[in-house]
Design an enzyme around this catalytic site. Sequence first.
Site, PDB file in Angstrom:
ATOM      1  N   GLU A 186      64.581  45.489  -6.975  1.00  0.00           N
ATOM      2  CA  GLU A 186      63.225  45.065  -6.569  1.00  0.00           C
ATOM      3  C   GLU A 186      63.156  44.883  -5.050  1.00  0.00           C
ATOM      4  O   GLU A 186      62.127  45.133  -4.438  1.00  0.00           O
ATOM      5  CB  GLU A 186      62.812  43.774  -7.291  1.00  0.00           C
ATOM      6  N   LYS A 228      55.314  40.802  -0.540  1.00  0.00           N
ATOM      7  CA  LYS A 228      54.586  40.677  -1.803  1.00  0.00           C
ATOM      8  C   LYS A 228      53.345  39.800  -1.615  1.00  0.00           C
ATOM      9  O   LYS A 228      52.293  40.055  -2.194  1.00  0.00           O
ATOM     10  CB  LYS A 228      55.486  40.126  -2.922  1.00  0.00           C
ATOM     11  N   GLU A 238      45.350  41.596  -9.930  1.00  0.00           N
ATOM     12  CA  GLU A 238      45.700  42.987 -10.230  1.00  0.00           C
ATOM     13  C   GLU A 238      44.513  43.796 -10.761  1.00  0.00           C
ATOM     14  O   GLU A 238      44.579  44.412 -11.815  1.00  0.00           O
ATOM     15  CB  GLU A 238      46.871  43.050 -11.225  1.00  0.00           C
ATOM     16  N   ARG A 242      47.285  45.552  -6.358  1.00  0.00           N
ATOM     17  CA  ARG A 242      48.539  44.901  -6.776  1.00  0.00           C
ATOM     18  C   ARG A 242      49.389  45.817  -7.642  1.00  0.00           C
ATOM     19  O   ARG A 242      50.608  45.643  -7.728  1.00  0.00           O
ATOM     20  CB  ARG A 242      48.228  43.574  -7.500  1.00  0.00           C
ATOM     21  N   HIS A 249      58.086  51.214 -12.340  1.00  0.00           N
ATOM     22  CA  HIS A 249      58.015  50.438 -13.576  1.00  0.00           C
ATOM     23  C   HIS A 249      57.472  51.232 -14.759  1.00  0.00           C
ATOM     24  O   HIS A 249      57.691  50.836 -15.902  1.00  0.00           O
ATOM     25  CB  HIS A 249      57.174  49.172 -13.359  1.00  0.00           C
ATOM     26  N   HIS A 253      59.729  50.577 -17.688  1.00  0.00           N
ATOM     27  CA  HIS A 253      59.327  49.875 -18.916  1.00  0.00           C
ATOM     28  C   HIS A 253      59.585  50.735 -20.145  1.00  0.00           C
ATOM     29  O   HIS A 253      60.014  50.223 -21.183  1.00  0.00           O
ATOM     30  CB  HIS A 253      57.838  49.513 -18.856  1.00  0.00           C
ATOM     31  N   HIS A 266      66.346  44.668 -16.376  1.00  0.00           N
ATOM     32  CA  HIS A 266      65.057  45.146 -15.872  1.00  0.00           C
ATOM     33  C   HIS A 266      65.217  45.951 -14.575  1.00  0.00           C
ATOM     34  O   HIS A 266      64.703  47.061 -14.442  1.00  0.00           O
ATOM     35  CB  HIS A 266      64.123  43.946 -15.660  1.00  0.00           C
TER      36      HIS A 266
HETATM   37  N1  GLY Z   1      55.754  41.763 -10.961  1.00  0.00           N
HETATM   38  C1  GLY Z   1      54.644  42.428 -10.430  1.00  0.00           C
HETATM   39  C2  GLY Z   1      53.542  41.502 -10.030  1.00  0.00           C
HETATM   40  O1  GLY Z   1      53.753  40.334  -9.829  1.00  0.00           O
HETATM   41  O2  GLY Z   1      52.423  41.938  -9.917  1.00  0.00           O
END
Ligand code: GLY
Length: 357
Positions: A186, A228, A238, A242, A249, A253, A266
């Site tokens: 990450e 972030k 989101e 976002r 992912h 996923h 992950h």
């Molecule tokens: N883990 C991705 C987010 O917080 O949007």
Amino acid sequence: METVTVNLGSRSYPIFVGRNLLSEVGSMLRAQNFQGGRAAVVTDSIVGKLYRDRVVETLKSAGFDPLVVEIPAGEEHKNLAWLAFLYDKLIDGRIERRTPLIALGGGVVGDMAGFAAATLQRGLPFVQIPTTLLAQVDASVGGKTAVNHSAGKNLIGAFYQPRFVVIDVETLRSLPKREFVAGLAEVIKYGVILSADLFTLIEEHLPRLLQLDAELLTFVIKTCCQLKALVVEEDETESDYRAILNFGHTLGHALESVTAYKQFLHGEAVAIGMAFATHLSHKRGLCSATVEQRVRKLLKKAGLPVDIPKDLKGDYLLFGLATDKKMAGGKVKFVCVEDFGKTCFEMLETKEIGTYL
Ligand code: GLY
């Protein structure tokens, strides 16, 4: 100690990053205007053994009356049954509307305690002490809380911002190496999607990071949180932007889901997903071969997987992609890379993604 502020109007909060901050939690609560009295700590059976005494001690010496609730470690316990257990223990422990609820642990503890904080008495003040690299650079920013349902991961949840976050980089010394490396996936992601400088810094100083150099870790974790925070500040819930954080992912996923969450951590699944997303971006003429090669090389050097295991390639994986819960109108909003720090979204059908596998 470094401080990152997540600017979300009345829900803004600081993230403190540094060494030996666990023993400061009591005085930090005081500095944030908590007056003493009940303070609830939610942790798990592994992290609790390592750090609960230190947190209890700092709370007591700052005039708090700590209640510790332990849940068993592991994603399989992030469900409604264990959430009910948590509610019962907290209510039996006489928490009040102003009782700070402190999550001490990795993503599972943070997600569950955060959701309990969001819902108990319509919202208790929430404090996060993430103890894994993944939780420090991801869950500590942006207030996603949730539990899993048998129909899918994180299906029941809420956006609920903490009052503050304490990242003690020393807690990473007790983290298994494999989990630390998975967290690095990450970290590398932020470099690819948001900052060429961060990517280059990791390329140049990877051995120091792997040796857990505290000064470098503090800088890198602070930088990830800042990056972030910029994304979350622009799109807290989101609705669009976002989603760039989902780089790697979509396939990640799917890989986790077709292996029943047993084969990959992950971050490992996301590393394969990032190598694939960069490959797809290159093949579609969006980024250069150099970008693809540098991403693959750094992930490999960090000790992360980059290739889809042969036995997982095939229709089953396509099915995994097709069940992505972020699918809209039969298409996935696939995050592509144009250059370090520059991304774009491509709306792709599963079939089309499958042609690049
Ligand atoms: N883990 C991705 C987010 O917080 O949007």
